[in-house]
Scaffold this motif. Sequence first.
Motif, PDB file in Angstrom:
ATOM      1  N   VAL A   2     -55.406  37.623  27.312  1.00  0.00           N
ATOM      2  CA  VAL A   2     -56.202  36.842  26.364  1.00  0.00           C
ATOM      3  C   VAL A   2     -55.282  35.872  25.639  1.00  0.00           C
ATOM      4  O   VAL A   2     -54.240  36.257  25.102  1.00  0.00           O
ATOM      5  N   ARG A   3     -55.685  34.621  25.631  1.00  0.00           N
ATOM      6  CA  ARG A   3     -54.886  33.572  25.007  1.00  0.00           C
ATOM      7  C   ARG A   3     -55.632  33.012  23.805  1.00  0.00           C
ATOM      8  O   ARG A   3     -56.847  32.810  23.860  1.00  0.00           O
ATOM      9  N   ALA A  23     -59.482  29.334  19.264  1.00  0.00           N
ATOM     10  CA  ALA A  23     -60.349  29.690  20.377  1.00  0.00           C
ATOM     11  C   ALA A  23     -59.640  30.680  21.295  1.00  0.00           C
ATOM     12  O   ALA A  23     -58.490  30.447  21.691  1.00  0.00           O
ATOM     13  N   SER A  25     -59.501  32.740  24.913  1.00  0.00           N
ATOM     14  CA  SER A  25     -59.940  32.606  26.298  1.00  0.00           C
ATOM     15  C   SER A  25     -59.273  33.679  27.141  1.00  0.00           C
ATOM     16  O   SER A  25     -58.250  34.240  26.757  1.00  0.00           O
ATOM     17  N   GLY A  26     -59.847  33.925  28.310  1.00  0.00           N
ATOM     18  CA  GLY A  26     -59.304  34.948  29.190  1.00  0.00           C
ATOM     19  C   GLY A  26     -60.361  35.960  29.549  1.00  0.00           C
ATOM     20  O   GLY A  26     -61.557  35.732  29.394  1.00  0.00           O
ATOM     21  N   SER A  27     -59.904  37.109  29.988  1.00  0.00           N
ATOM     22  CA  SER A  27     -60.811  38.154  30.471  1.00  0.00           C
ATOM     23  C   SER A  27     -61.286  39.024  29.317  1.00  0.00           C
ATOM     24  O   SER A  27     -60.950  40.200  29.212  1.00  0.00           O
ATOM     25  N   LYS A  75     -68.612  31.848  21.206  1.00  0.00           N
ATOM     26  CA  LYS A  75     -67.498  31.001  21.651  1.00  0.00           C
ATOM     27  C   LYS A  75     -66.148  31.696  21.502  1.00  0.00           C
ATOM     28  O   LYS A  75     -65.115  31.096  21.795  1.00  0.00           O
ATOM     29  N   ASN A  76     -66.154  32.940  21.018  1.00  0.00           N
ATOM     30  CA  ASN A  76     -64.889  33.659  20.771  1.00  0.00           C
ATOM     31  C   ASN A  76     -63.928  32.802  19.944  1.00  0.00           C
ATOM     32  O   ASN A  76     -62.743  32.674  20.265  1.00  0.00           O
ATOM     33  N   THR A  77     -64.468  32.205  18.898  1.00  0.00           N
ATOM     34  CA  THR A  77     -63.707  31.283  18.069  1.00  0.00           C
ATOM     35  C   THR A  77     -63.783  31.721  16.610  1.00  0.00           C
ATOM     36  O   THR A  77     -64.843  32.135  16.136  1.00  0.00           O
ATOM     37  N   GLU A 101     -60.337  43.830  27.072  1.00  0.00           N
ATOM     38  CA  GLU A 101     -60.450  42.980  28.247  1.00  0.00           C
ATOM     39  C   GLU A 101     -61.459  43.578  29.221  1.00  0.00           C
ATOM     40  O   GLU A 101     -61.842  44.750  29.116  1.00  0.00           O
TER      41      GLU A 101
END
Length: 120
Positions: A2-3, A23, A25-27, A75-77, A101
Amino acid sequence: QVRLVESGGGLVQAGGSLRLSCAASGSIYSMNDMAWYRQAPGDQRELVARITHGGSTDYADSVKGRFTISRDNAKNTVYLQMNSLKPEDTFVYYCNAEGWETTGRNFHSWGQGTQVTVSS
Protein backbone atom coordinates in the motif's frame (compact mmCIF):
# COMPACT_ATOMS: atom_id res chain seq x y z
CA GLN A 1 1.92 -3.12 -0.93
CA VAL A 2 0.00 0.00 0.00
CA ARG A 3 1.39 3.35 -1.07
CA LEU A 4 0.45 6.75 0.35
CA VAL A 5 1.00 9.91 -1.69
CA GLU A 6 0.61 13.33 -0.06
CA SER A 7 0.01 16.67 -1.72
CA GLY A 8 -0.92 20.22 -0.80
CA GLY A 9 2.01 21.46 1.25
CA GLY A 10 3.76 24.75 0.62
CA LEU A 11 4.55 28.21 1.91
CA VAL A 12 1.82 30.35 3.46
CA GLN A 13 1.68 33.48 5.58
CA ALA A 14 0.58 33.34 9.19
CA GLY A 15 -3.21 33.32 9.41
CA GLY A 16 -3.54 31.58 6.09
CA SER A 17 -4.85 28.15 5.16
CA LEU A 18 -3.66 25.01 3.44
CA ARG A 19 -5.33 21.72 2.62
CA LEU A 20 -3.30 18.53 2.61
CA SER A 21 -4.44 15.41 0.79
CA CYS A 22 -3.20 11.84 1.03
CA ALA A 23 -4.32 9.14 -1.38
CA ALA A 24 -3.73 5.48 -0.70
CA SER A 25 -3.31 2.96 -3.49
CA GLY A 26 -2.47 -0.71 -3.82
CA SER A 27 -4.06 -3.96 -2.77
CA ILE A 28 -6.33 -2.49 -0.13
CA TYR A 29 -9.07 -4.67 1.32
CA SER A 30 -10.06 -2.38 4.16
CA MET A 31 -8.74 0.83 5.68
CA ASN A 32 -8.94 1.42 9.40
CA ASP A 33 -7.50 4.55 11.02
CA MET A 34 -5.92 7.27 8.93
CA ALA A 35 -3.88 10.04 10.47
CA TRP A 36 -1.58 12.99 9.99
CA TYR A 37 1.69 13.39 11.87
CA ARG A 38 4.31 16.12 11.74
CA GLN A 39 8.00 16.26 12.43
CA ALA A 40 10.76 18.83 12.73
CA PRO A 41 14.39 17.91 11.98
CA GLY A 42 15.89 16.02 14.90
CA ASP A 43 12.57 15.69 16.70
CA GLN A 44 10.14 12.81 17.12
CA ARG A 45 7.13 12.56 14.88
CA GLU A 46 3.99 13.82 16.65
CA LEU A 47 0.35 13.03 16.03
CA VAL A 48 -1.64 15.94 14.61
CA ALA A 49 -5.03 14.31 13.96
CA ARG A 50 -6.55 10.87 13.53
CA ILE A 51 -9.80 9.66 11.99
CA THR A 52 -11.39 6.23 12.20
CA HIS A 53 -13.18 4.48 9.36
CA GLY A 54 -16.47 5.60 10.92
CA GLY A 55 -15.40 9.22 11.10
CA SER A 56 -14.49 9.65 14.77
CA THR A 57 -11.67 12.12 15.19
CA ASP A 58 -9.13 13.27 17.70
CA TYR A 59 -6.63 16.11 17.56
CA ALA A 60 -3.50 17.35 19.22
CA ASP A 61 -4.32 20.16 21.64
CA SER A 62 -2.14 22.55 19.66
CA VAL A 63 -4.35 22.30 16.56
CA LYS A 64 -7.85 21.91 18.02
CA GLY A 65 -10.24 24.44 16.56
CA ARG A 66 -7.90 25.25 13.66
CA PHE A 67 -7.34 21.95 11.83
CA THR A 68 -9.96 19.53 10.53
CA ILE A 69 -9.30 15.98 9.42
CA SER A 70 -11.69 14.22 7.04
CA ARG A 71 -11.67 11.23 4.74
CA ASP A 72 -13.32 9.81 1.65
CA ASN A 73 -13.56 6.06 2.18
CA ALA A 74 -14.54 5.40 -1.44
CA LYS A 75 -11.30 7.05 -2.58
CA ASN A 76 -9.09 5.84 0.31
CA THR A 77 -8.11 9.47 0.79
CA VAL A 78 -7.60 11.54 3.92
CA TYR A 79 -7.50 15.32 4.11
CA LEU A 80 -6.22 17.88 6.58
CA GLN A 81 -7.71 21.36 6.38
CA MET A 82 -5.40 23.74 8.22
CA ASN A 83 -6.72 27.20 9.05
CA SER A 84 -5.30 30.08 11.08
CA LEU A 85 -1.83 28.75 10.50
CA LYS A 86 1.00 29.87 12.78
CA PRO A 87 4.78 29.86 12.27
CA GLU A 88 4.95 27.07 14.88
CA ASP A 89 2.97 24.86 12.50
CA THR A 90 6.03 24.69 10.26
CA PHE A 91 6.90 21.01 9.90
CA VAL A 92 7.05 18.15 7.46
CA TYR A 93 3.61 16.55 7.55
CA TYR A 94 3.24 12.79 7.08
CA CYS A 95 0.18 10.74 6.24
CA ASN A 96 -0.31 7.41 8.00
CA ALA A 97 -2.78 4.62 7.38
CA GLU A 98 -3.46 1.18 8.81
CA GLY A 99 -5.61 -1.59 7.44
CA TRP A 100 -5.69 -4.89 5.61
CA GLU A 101 -4.46 -5.89 2.17
CA THR A 102 -6.35 -8.24 -0.12
CA THR A 103 -3.75 -10.89 0.75
CA GLY A 104 -4.91 -10.81 4.37
CA ARG A 105 -1.79 -9.02 5.54
CA ASN A 106 -2.05 -6.08 7.90
CA PHE A 107 -0.38 -2.93 6.66
CA HIS A 108 0.78 0.22 8.42
CA SER A 109 2.06 2.69 5.84
CA TRP A 110 3.58 6.15 5.75
CA GLY A 111 3.63 8.76 3.03
CA GLN A 112 6.81 10.48 1.89
CA GLY A 113 6.02 13.73 3.70
CA THR A 114 5.09 17.21 2.53
CA GLN A 115 6.66 20.42 3.78
CA VAL A 116 4.46 23.11 5.32
CA THR A 117 6.14 26.43 6.02
CA VAL A 118 4.31 29.30 7.71
CA SER A 119 5.97 32.71 7.54
CA SER A 120 5.40 35.40 10.13
